[in-house]
Design a protein around this motif. Sequence first.
Motif, PDB file in Angstrom:
ATOM      1  N   UNK A 266       0.853  -1.187   0.000  1.00  0.00           N
ATOM      2  CA  UNK A 266       0.000   0.000   0.000  1.00  0.00           C
ATOM      3  C   UNK A 266       0.892   1.240   0.000  1.00  0.00           C
ATOM      4  N   UNK A 267       0.902   1.939  -1.122  1.00  0.00           N
ATOM      5  CA  UNK A 267       1.779   3.103  -1.289  1.00  0.00           C
ATOM      6  C   UNK A 267       1.125   4.391  -0.814  1.00  0.00           C
ATOM      7  N   UNK A 268      -0.194   4.347  -0.536  1.00  0.00           N
ATOM      8  CA  UNK A 268      -0.884   5.554  -0.097  1.00  0.00           C
ATOM      9  C   UNK A 268      -0.791   6.640  -1.141  1.00  0.00           C
ATOM     10  N   UNK A 269      -0.327   7.815  -0.727  1.00  0.00           N
ATOM     11  CA  UNK A 269      -0.225   8.965  -1.620  1.00  0.00           C
ATOM     12  C   UNK A 269       1.141   9.086  -2.286  1.00  0.00           C
ATOM     13  N   UNK A 270       2.042   8.128  -2.005  1.00  0.00           N
ATOM     14  CA  UNK A 270       3.433   8.277  -2.411  1.00  0.00           C
ATOM     15  C   UNK A 270       3.790   7.379  -3.586  1.00  0.00           C
ATOM     16  N   UNK A 271       3.085   7.576  -4.690  1.00  0.00           N
ATOM     17  CA  UNK A 271       3.286   6.734  -5.871  1.00  0.00           C
ATOM     18  C   UNK A 271       4.679   6.922  -6.461  1.00  0.00           C
ATOM     19  N   UNK A 272       5.096   8.169  -6.643  1.00  0.00           N
ATOM     20  CA  UNK A 272       6.403   8.431  -7.228  1.00  0.00           C
ATOM     21  C   UNK A 272       7.518   7.848  -6.395  1.00  0.00           C
ATOM     22  N   UNK A 273       7.443   8.058  -5.091  1.00  0.00           N
ATOM     23  CA  UNK A 273       8.458   7.518  -4.184  1.00  0.00           C
ATOM     24  C   UNK A 273       8.499   6.000  -4.262  1.00  0.00           C
ATOM     25  N   UNK A 274       7.326   5.370  -4.300  1.00  0.00           N
ATOM     26  CA  UNK A 274       7.261   3.909  -4.342  1.00  0.00           C
ATOM     27  C   UNK A 274       7.864   3.363  -5.633  1.00  0.00           C
ATOM     28  N   UNK A 275       7.551   4.005  -6.742  1.00  0.00           N
ATOM     29  CA  UNK A 275       8.106   3.565  -8.027  1.00  0.00           C
ATOM     30  C   UNK A 275       9.624   3.733  -8.031  1.00  0.00           C
ATOM     31  N   UNK A 276      10.111   4.862  -7.500  1.00  0.00           N
ATOM     32  CA  UNK A 276      11.562   5.079  -7.431  1.00  0.00           C
ATOM     33  C   UNK A 276      12.227   3.995  -6.594  1.00  0.00           C
ATOM     34  N   UNK A 277      11.611   3.630  -5.467  1.00  0.00           N
ATOM     35  CA  UNK A 277      12.169   2.571  -4.635  1.00  0.00           C
ATOM     36  C   UNK A 277      12.201   1.243  -5.384  1.00  0.00           C
ATOM     37  N   UNK A 278      11.137   0.962  -6.130  1.00  0.00           N
ATOM     38  CA  UNK A 278      11.108  -0.278  -6.919  1.00  0.00           C
ATOM     39  C   UNK A 278      12.232  -0.276  -7.952  1.00  0.00           C
ATOM     40  N   UNK A 279      12.447   0.853  -8.587  1.00  0.00           N
ATOM     41  CA  UNK A 279      13.528   0.957  -9.561  1.00  0.00           C
ATOM     42  C   UNK A 279      14.888   0.759  -8.896  1.00  0.00           C
ATOM     43  N   UNK A 280      15.097   1.456  -7.779  1.00  0.00           N
ATOM     44  CA  UNK A 280      16.391   1.383  -7.093  1.00  0.00           C
ATOM     45  C   UNK A 280      16.671  -0.019  -6.560  1.00  0.00           C
ATOM     46  N   UNK A 281      15.603  -0.749  -6.221  1.00  0.00           N
ATOM     47  CA  UNK A 281      15.770  -2.113  -5.702  1.00  0.00           C
ATOM     48  C   UNK A 281      15.721  -3.156  -6.821  1.00  0.00           C
ATOM     49  N   UNK A 282      15.688  -2.673  -8.066  1.00  0.00           N
ATOM     50  CA  UNK A 282      15.767  -3.518  -9.260  1.00  0.00           C
ATOM     51  C   UNK A 282      14.599  -4.479  -9.405  1.00  0.00           C
ATOM     52  N   UNK A 283      13.432  -3.999  -9.032  1.00  0.00           N
ATOM     53  CA  UNK A 283      12.202  -4.743  -9.299  1.00  0.00           C
ATOM     54  C   UNK A 283      11.958  -4.703 -10.804  1.00  0.00           C
ATOM     55  N   UNK A 284      11.379  -5.753 -11.343  1.00  0.00           N
ATOM     56  CA  UNK A 284      11.177  -5.831 -12.786  1.00  0.00           C
ATOM     57  C   UNK A 284       9.871  -5.182 -13.251  1.00  0.00           C
ATOM     58  N   UNK A 285       8.820  -5.323 -12.431  1.00  0.00           N
ATOM     59  CA  UNK A 285       7.501  -4.927 -12.915  1.00  0.00           C
ATOM     60  C   UNK A 285       6.636  -4.464 -11.765  1.00  0.00           C
ATOM     61  N   UNK A 286       5.842  -3.406 -12.005  1.00  0.00           N
ATOM     62  CA  UNK A 286       4.891  -2.964 -10.984  1.00  0.00           C
ATOM     63  C   UNK A 286       3.537  -2.698 -11.621  1.00  0.00           C
ATOM     64  N   UNK A 287       2.503  -2.967 -10.855  1.00  0.00           N
ATOM     65  CA  UNK A 287       1.154  -2.540 -11.179  1.00  0.00           C
ATOM     66  C   UNK A 287       0.811  -1.395 -10.235  1.00  0.00           C
ATOM     67  N   UNK A 288       0.244  -0.340 -10.770  1.00  0.00           N
ATOM     68  CA  UNK A 288      -0.253   0.770  -9.961  1.00  0.00           C
ATOM     69  C   UNK A 288      -1.774   0.712 -10.030  1.00  0.00           C
ATOM     70  N   UNK A 289      -2.426   0.622  -8.897  1.00  0.00           N
ATOM     71  CA  UNK A 289      -3.879   0.451  -8.901  1.00  0.00           C
ATOM     72  C   UNK A 289      -4.541   1.462  -7.974  1.00  0.00           C
ATOM     73  N   UNK A 290      -5.650   2.038  -8.461  1.00  0.00           N
ATOM     74  CA  UNK A 290      -6.387   2.986  -7.642  1.00  0.00           C
ATOM     75  C   UNK A 290      -7.660   3.430  -8.330  1.00  0.00           C
ATOM     76  N   UNK A 291      -8.193   4.537  -7.860  1.00  0.00           N
ATOM     77  CA  UNK A 291      -9.444   5.074  -8.377  1.00  0.00           C
ATOM     78  C   UNK A 291      -9.178   6.360  -9.150  1.00  0.00           C
TER      79      UNK A 291
END
Length: 395
Positions: A266-291
């Motif tokens: 649950x990233x809450x309001x911090x989508x950009x920060x969460x994506x940056x962390x995923x990139x820095x931790x070398x995650x391959x793929x993310x889904x962003x889900x919301x309303x």
Amino acid sequence: MVLSESDEKISNDLSIAESEQDLPSEVREKKLRGQLKTGYTTGTSAAAASKSALITFLTGKSVEKVQVTLPKGKVVQLKVAWTRMNEKSITSAVIKDAGDDPDVTHGAEICSTVESTSNKGEVKIIGGAGVGKVTKPGLGLLLGDAAINPIPMKMITEAIHEVLNLYPEVIKKQGLKVIISVPGGEEIAKKTDNPRLGILGGISILGTTGIVLPYSTASFAAAIRQSLDVGIALKADTFILTTGGRSEDFCKGLFGDTYVDHCYVQMGDFAGYSVKQCHDKRVKRVFIAGFIGKLTKIAMGVKQTHVRGSHVNMEFMAKLAETVGASEEVLKLILDANTARHVSEIIDAHNIKGFYDLICSNAASQLSNYSKNELSIEVIMFDFKGYVIGRFPKN
């Protein structure tokens, strides 16, 4: 929760002003006047309780207050709530005071029990009832150990040795066992991310600075990072980042058994920060889900998507609607709309196709800036009943 960076650095990394958070009016006024009260972490409370219990164990006299040295060297004084003695052990409690922060552990009794052992010279610190045990990797703690993070463990150890230095002969004759416990900790933990992180049976003993900063974004950032670390340690290379519990539940219904629980963050309001962390931790793929509301803000390039921190721009939404062929009549209705949800009602009433997909496309484009375009990003928009109404890229 294992924090590897200082609260100050995390807050800087987020690049988000705390004033943009949704603070109650009386709290917001205090904040503007610089009057928000700081508190003490569970780690500081445990160190104080341990020091109190050991003093009573060695002297037979209880104390009302103790001094504890924080990680950066500042000395603070905490009140001891109570001390209980029996033939074999001494237990002291400190009430966790989170100041003006809405911490779920605020008011909890953080207890420490000191008893002797036959292992001369040894001081062993363990977790008792209400302190969680680590059952998943990625937390920087050994599996099976109590969830007492390294800095709080160091604080407890130092508090104990401050007392033992006054009674050097004691430890030569016996060992000591120090048991940290939290009455009701298992129930409190259900209100935290501990079960998802594999910390079972209670809360974590936390704190990097010893101080709780009211309404700090640092704790939320740390929770995001830690959730990712646990998933990565369990070999996950794909994460589903949701704006909250409701969108997470809808994603679980959508994906079924494809992704296990530790893939959801649950990233809450911090989508950009969460994506940056995923990139820095070398995650391959993310889904962003919301309303529609938060995803539109992301599509607009807003860094902080909280309702108090930003507003949906109706001109932006009208331009998107125009791109997919909405009539002048619909565009005027959108410009006069009150909320993003109101816009969705207008779009649905006029059967405008492609609008939601376009929002998702723009959101994905904005978030790619946080990953240097090196991370696969898919954006999913749900309606409020849980149906997928927008997606990019389209399957």
